[in-house]
Design a protein around this motif. Structure first.
Motif, PDB file in Angstrom:
ATOM      1  N   ALA A  42       0.823  -1.203   0.000  1.00 38.98           N
ATOM      2  CA  ALA A  42       0.000   0.000   0.000  1.00 38.98           C
ATOM      3  C   ALA A  42       0.862   1.260   0.000  1.00 38.98           C
ATOM      4  CB  ALA A  42      -0.928  -0.003   1.207  1.00 38.98           C
ATOM      5  N   GLN A  43       1.971   1.212   0.709  1.00 33.30           N
ATOM      6  CA  GLN A  43       2.872   2.369   0.743  1.00 33.30           C
ATOM      7  C   GLN A  43       3.512   2.615  -0.616  1.00 33.30           C
ATOM      8  OE1 GLN A  43       5.670   1.812   3.920  1.00 33.30           O
ATOM      9  NE2 GLN A  43       4.093   1.730   5.517  1.00 33.30           N
ATOM     10  N   VAL A  44       3.848   1.534  -1.320  1.00 33.55           N
ATOM     11  CA  VAL A  44       4.420   1.686  -2.657  1.00 33.55           C
ATOM     12  C   VAL A  44       3.409   2.308  -3.602  1.00 33.55           C
ATOM     13  CG1 VAL A  44       5.322   0.437  -4.660  1.00 33.55           C
ATOM     14  CG2 VAL A  44       6.067  -0.193  -2.352  1.00 33.55           C
ATOM     15  N   ARG A  45       2.172   1.807  -3.545  1.00 34.50           N
ATOM     16  CA  ARG A  45       1.128   2.359  -4.412  1.00 34.50           C
ATOM     17  C   ARG A  45       0.873   3.825  -4.090  1.00 34.50           C
ATOM     18  NH1 ARG A  45      -1.272  -2.683  -3.265  1.00 34.50           N
ATOM     19  NH2 ARG A  45      -2.673  -1.695  -1.737  1.00 34.50           N
ATOM     20  N   ARG A  46       0.870   4.150  -2.797  1.00 32.54           N
ATOM     21  CA  ARG A  46       0.625   5.546  -2.410  1.00 32.54           C
ATOM     22  C   ARG A  46       1.765   6.447  -2.872  1.00 32.54           C
ATOM     23  NH1 ARG A  46      -2.356   8.897   0.329  1.00 32.54           N
ATOM     24  NH2 ARG A  46      -1.424  10.616   1.520  1.00 32.54           N
TER      25      ARG A  46
ATOM     26  N   LEU B  58       3.542   6.092  -5.535  1.00 31.62           N
ATOM     27  CA  LEU B  58       3.358   6.319  -6.959  1.00 31.62           C
ATOM     28  C   LEU B  58       2.258   7.337  -7.222  1.00 31.62           C
ATOM     29  CD1 LEU B  58       3.659   2.645  -8.290  1.00 31.62           C
ATOM     30  CD2 LEU B  58       5.337   4.484  -8.483  1.00 31.62           C
ATOM     31  N   VAL B  59       1.164   7.247  -6.433  1.00 27.96           N
ATOM     32  CA  VAL B  59       0.066   8.196  -6.592  1.00 27.96           C
ATOM     33  C   VAL B  59       0.521   9.613  -6.239  1.00 27.96           C
ATOM     34  CG1 VAL B  59      -2.198   8.879  -5.702  1.00 27.96           C
ATOM     35  CG2 VAL B  59      -1.736   6.479  -6.233  1.00 27.96           C
ATOM     36  N   LEU B  60       1.253   9.748  -5.127  1.00 26.02           N
ATOM     37  CA  LEU B  60       1.724  11.071  -4.719  1.00 26.02           C
ATOM     38  C   LEU B  60       2.669  11.668  -5.752  1.00 26.02           C
ATOM     39  CD1 LEU B  60       2.399  10.516  -0.894  1.00 26.02           C
ATOM     40  CD2 LEU B  60       0.464  11.695  -1.965  1.00 26.02           C
ATOM     41  N   LYS B  61       3.479  10.822  -6.380  1.00 23.47           N
ATOM     42  CA  LYS B  61       4.396  11.317  -7.404  1.00 23.47           C
ATOM     43  C   LYS B  61       3.634  11.854  -8.597  1.00 23.47           C
ATOM     44  CE  LYS B  61       8.452   9.962 -10.104  1.00 23.47           C
ATOM     45  NZ  LYS B  61       9.409   8.861 -10.402  1.00 23.47           N
ATOM     46  N   GLN B  62       2.519  11.203  -8.931  1.00 20.88           N
ATOM     47  CA  GLN B  62       1.705  11.658 -10.057  1.00 20.88           C
ATOM     48  C   GLN B  62       0.952  12.945  -9.737  1.00 20.88           C
ATOM     49  OE1 GLN B  62      -0.798   8.285 -10.932  1.00 20.88           O
ATOM     50  NE2 GLN B  62       0.843   7.136 -11.967  1.00 20.88           N
ATOM     51  N   LYS B  63       0.675  13.153  -8.473  1.00 16.55           N
ATOM     52  CA  LYS B  63      -0.083  14.352  -8.088  1.00 16.55           C
ATOM     53  C   LYS B  63       0.695  15.636  -8.347  1.00 16.55           C
ATOM     54  CE  LYS B  63      -3.935  12.647  -6.352  1.00 16.55           C
ATOM     55  NZ  LYS B  63      -5.277  13.016  -6.876  1.00 16.55           N
ATOM     56  N   GLY B  64       1.996  15.588  -8.232  1.00 17.84           N
ATOM     57  CA  GLY B  64       2.794  16.790  -8.448  1.00 17.84           C
ATOM     58  C   GLY B  64       3.185  17.459  -7.145  1.00 17.84           C
ATOM     59  N   SER B  65       4.188  18.320  -7.234  1.00 18.98           N
ATOM     60  CA  SER B  65       4.753  18.950  -6.038  1.00 18.98           C
ATOM     61  C   SER B  65       3.793  19.942  -5.389  1.00 18.98           C
ATOM     62  CB  SER B  65       6.070  19.647  -6.386  1.00 18.98           C
ATOM     63  OG  SER B  65       5.897  20.538  -7.473  1.00 18.98           O
ATOM     64  N   GLU B  66       3.014  20.686  -6.175  1.00 20.40           N
ATOM     65  CA  GLU B  66       2.070  21.654  -5.599  1.00 20.40           C
ATOM     66  C   GLU B  66       1.054  20.946  -4.723  1.00 20.40           C
ATOM     67  OE1 GLU B  66       1.517  24.838  -5.507  1.00 20.40           O
ATOM     68  OE2 GLU B  66       2.805  25.790  -6.990  1.00 20.40           O
ATOM     69  N   TRP B  67       0.498  19.850  -5.218  1.00 21.86           N
ATOM     70  CA  TRP B  67      -0.504  19.102  -4.455  1.00 21.86           C
ATOM     71  C   TRP B  67       0.128  18.507  -3.195  1.00 21.86           C
ATOM     72  CZ3 TRP B  67      -1.586  14.355  -2.464  1.00 21.86           C
ATOM     73  CH2 TRP B  67      -2.923  14.065  -2.178  1.00 21.86           C
ATOM     74  N   ASN B  68       1.343  17.976  -3.325  1.00 17.74           N
ATOM     75  CA  ASN B  68       2.010  17.367  -2.170  1.00 17.74           C
ATOM     76  C   ASN B  68       2.354  18.390  -1.100  1.00 17.74           C
ATOM     77  OD1 ASN B  68       2.800  14.302  -2.479  1.00 17.74           O
ATOM     78  ND2 ASN B  68       2.945  15.183  -4.528  1.00 17.74           N
ATOM     79  N   ASP B  69       2.646  19.630  -1.504  1.00 18.63           N
ATOM     80  CA  ASP B  69       2.919  20.679  -0.510  1.00 18.63           C
ATOM     81  C   ASP B  69       1.717  20.935   0.379  1.00 18.63           C
ATOM     82  OD1 ASP B  69       5.469  20.979  -1.450  1.00 18.63           O
ATOM     83  OD2 ASP B  69       5.028  22.735  -2.688  1.00 18.63           O
ATOM     84  N   LEU B  70       0.518  20.716  -0.166  1.00 18.36           N
ATOM     85  CA  LEU B  70      -0.712  21.006   0.584  1.00 18.36           C
ATOM     86  C   LEU B  70      -1.327  19.770   1.226  1.00 18.36           C
ATOM     87  CD1 LEU B  70      -2.373  23.459  -1.959  1.00 18.36           C
ATOM     88  CD2 LEU B  70      -1.498  24.070   0.291  1.00 18.36           C
ATOM     89  N   PHE B  71      -1.254  18.624   0.549  1.00 17.13           N
ATOM     90  CA  PHE B  71      -1.995  17.442   1.002  1.00 17.13           C
ATOM     91  C   PHE B  71      -1.156  16.177   1.069  1.00 17.13           C
ATOM     92  CE2 PHE B  71      -4.895  20.151  -1.529  1.00 17.13           C
ATOM     93  CZ  PHE B  71      -5.713  20.589  -0.510  1.00 17.13           C
ATOM     94  N   GLY B  72       0.148  16.284   0.901  1.00 20.07           N
ATOM     95  CA  GLY B  72       0.984  15.090   0.906  1.00 20.07           C
ATOM     96  C   GLY B  72       1.121  14.469   2.283  1.00 20.07           C
ATOM     97  N   ASP B  73       1.871  13.383   2.331  1.00 18.23           N
ATOM     98  CA  ASP B  73       2.096  12.685   3.605  1.00 18.23           C
ATOM     99  C   ASP B  73       2.747  13.618   4.618  1.00 18.23           C
ATOM    100  OD1 ASP B  73       1.012  10.366   2.673  1.00 18.23           O
ATOM    101  OD2 ASP B  73       2.918   9.422   2.161  1.00 18.23           O
ATOM    102  N   CYS B  74       2.294  13.531   5.838  1.00 13.27           N
ATOM    103  CA  CYS B  74       2.816  14.291   6.982  1.00 13.27           C
ATOM    104  C   CYS B  74       2.441  15.775   6.929  1.00 13.27           C
ATOM    105  CB  CYS B  74       4.333  14.165   7.102  1.00 13.27           C
ATOM    106  SG  CYS B  74       4.918  12.466   7.312  1.00 13.27           S
ATOM    107  N   VAL B  75       1.747  16.221   5.901  1.00  6.95           N
ATOM    108  CA  VAL B  75       1.355  17.631   5.817  1.00  6.95           C
ATOM    109  C   VAL B  75       0.051  17.836   6.588  1.00  6.95           C
ATOM    110  CG1 VAL B  75       0.682  19.516   4.281  1.00  6.95           C
ATOM    111  CG2 VAL B  75       2.486  17.929   3.599  1.00  6.95           C
ATOM    112  N   ASN B  76       0.011  18.834   7.426  1.00  7.41           N
ATOM    113  CA  ASN B  76      -1.194  19.136   8.201  1.00  7.41           C
ATOM    114  C   ASN B  76      -2.134  19.962   7.332  1.00  7.41           C
ATOM    115  OD1 ASN B  76      -3.109  19.835  10.134  1.00  7.41           O
ATOM    116  ND2 ASN B  76      -1.582  20.042  11.761  1.00  7.41           N
ATOM    117  N   ASN B  77      -3.153  19.311   6.759  1.00 12.98           N
ATOM    118  CA  ASN B  77      -4.055  19.982   5.821  1.00 12.98           C
ATOM    119  C   ASN B  77      -5.399  20.356   6.434  1.00 12.98           C
ATOM    120  OD1 ASN B  77      -5.427  17.513   5.951  1.00 12.98           O
ATOM    121  ND2 ASN B  77      -4.528  16.771   4.040  1.00 12.98           N
ATOM    122  N   ASP B  78      -5.475  20.399   7.749  1.00 10.26           N
ATOM    123  CA  ASP B  78      -6.710  20.811   8.419  1.00 10.26           C
ATOM    124  C   ASP B  78      -7.011  22.269   8.074  1.00 10.26           C
ATOM    125  OD1 ASP B  78      -8.870  21.143  10.047  1.00 10.26           O
ATOM    126  OD2 ASP B  78      -7.755  21.064  11.926  1.00 10.26           O
TER     127      ASP B  78
END
Length: 387
Positions: free
Chosen positions: A227-231, A233-253
């Motif tokens: 599951a971590q490998v699949r995630r 890959l998904v995060l890589k496809q999302k792009g850096s802008e999306w990961n800055d806001l909603f990626g792993d360990c990001v507090n998006n509350d």
């Protein structure tokens, strides 16, 4: 106004920048360096010393980026204090003009936010220092020692003079709207770095816990590994802008609100815990920064639109407009600076909340029992604060 002579500074610099033989980049570098020297260390003293002392070290990455992009210089500093973008934007901020920065990207976001933090902190520290100085002077004038009082009195220094009008109805003077706790955490840490070792921060551990990166629970079995490998890959496809806001360990509350109070000229105690975000430069006196201060005792309010609306009305998205008449927005009655940061993200949430908050700024307060009207600026008393 704090920076009413910026035009004179720029015109004086323009008159001394050599032309003709010097290349344009060298003129730009000289223009930036001389403008900063006039601005922070010249006779005008517009930037507080604690900020001017740390600014170049905080802003050095932005200057290096400008060098790589052809901004001139050889080592990232070259005597400069502003990047080309900052030099273009700051005169408008210094004149307190309405500014919309439409050139913000992921690459230049930090240098823009550093500049905005400089403007906000300089405004708050200057205002608070003036209030403290006036408080001491008014106390001296009201003292029973008539002889001493008459000797010290100067023209226009009566206790009821307009000279002492140095504040609004309430203490909060800056409102910063941000989309998520993660973006708020980045902005606050930038301000702490700009204050450097002068910052004496209260409630820092609580701030890290509630606004810092979130911890992800993990497992050891093969299914969790897949599951971590699949995630990943998904995060890589999302792009850096999306990961800055909603990626792993990001507090998006997106539901948060926090008051920050700043008290300048505080004597630092020996052994007082310094901020973990402070830089390497130290100052003679400290600035006490209290995170999670009560709104009416805050200088800066950082919040998401939905979080601040729910704090003032107690209701959220699905409620009607009836609650607006009962909203407690008196703490927004004396806002000098309103920053709508990451408006591209706020537009994807609910822009109506932004409009409602902007309409609530600088209204005449409903409760004025604790207001010292002799200290309130005239344009607030005349109902011109929202214009």
């Amino acid at each position: 106004p704090l920076l009413d002579s910026w035009d004179n500074i720029v015109s004086n610099v323009d008159s001394t920048v050599p032309d003709g033989k010097s290349p344009k980049k060298k003129q730009d570098n000289l223009h930036a360096r001389m403008a900063w020297e006039e601005f922070s260390a010249g006779p005008h003293q517009h930037v507080r010393q604690v900020l001017a002392r740390n600014w170049k070290s905080v802003n050095k990455p932005a200057l290096k980026r400008g060098v790589r992009n052809g901004g001139g210089g050889s080592d990232g500093s070259a005597g400069r204090a502003f990047s080309s973008l900052q030099l273009a934007v700051y005169p408008a901020l210094a004149r307190y003009a309405d500014v919309m920065i439409s050139t913000e990207t992921r690459q230049n976001r930090s240098e823009i936010h550093h500049l905005l933090s400089l403007h906000i902190l300089n405004h708050v520290l200057t205002s608070r220092t003036r209030v403290q100085r006036h408080n001491r002077r008014i106390k001296d004038l009201a003292s029973p020692d008539e002889k001493s009082k008459d000797e010290k009195r100067t023209e226009g220094e009566d206790v009821g003079s307009d000279k002492w009008r140095d504040q609004g109805y309430t203490r909060p003077k800056v409102l910063v709207l941000l989309p998520t706790r993660g973006t708020c955490c980045t902005f606050v840490r930038g301000m702490m770095r700009l204050l450097g070792d002068a910052a004496i921060v209260d409630n820092e551990e609580r701030f890290d816990k509630e606004y810092g990166p979130v911890e992800l629970g993990g497992g050891d079995d093969e299914e969790d590994a897949d599951a971590q490998v699949r995630r990943a890959l998904v995060l890589k496809q999302k792009g850096s802008e999306w990961n800055d806001l909603f990626g792993d360990c990001v507090n998006n509350d997106d539901d948060f609100k926090m008051g920050v109070s700043l008290t300048p000229n505080v004597v630092k105690s020996v052994g007082k815990k310094r901020s973990k975000y402070a830089g390497g430069n130290s100052g003679a006196s400290g600035v006490n920064v209290k995170l999670f201060a009560e709104f009416y005792r805050s200088d800066i309010i950082l919040a998401s639109p939905i979080g601040l609306r729910m704090a003032t009305t107690g209701k959220g998205d699905d409620d009607g407009d009836e609650e607006e008449t009962d909203a407690d927005v008196d703490f927004l009655s004396s806002i000098d600076i309103c920053l709508v940061a990451r408006s591209d993200v706020l537009l994807m949430q609910n822009w109506d909340h932004v409009n409602n908050l902007l309409d609530s700024l600088n209204r005449q307060p409903k409760k004025v029992s604790d207001v010292d009207f002799s200290r309130v600026r005239s344009y607030f008393l005349e109902g011109q604060g929202a214009r």
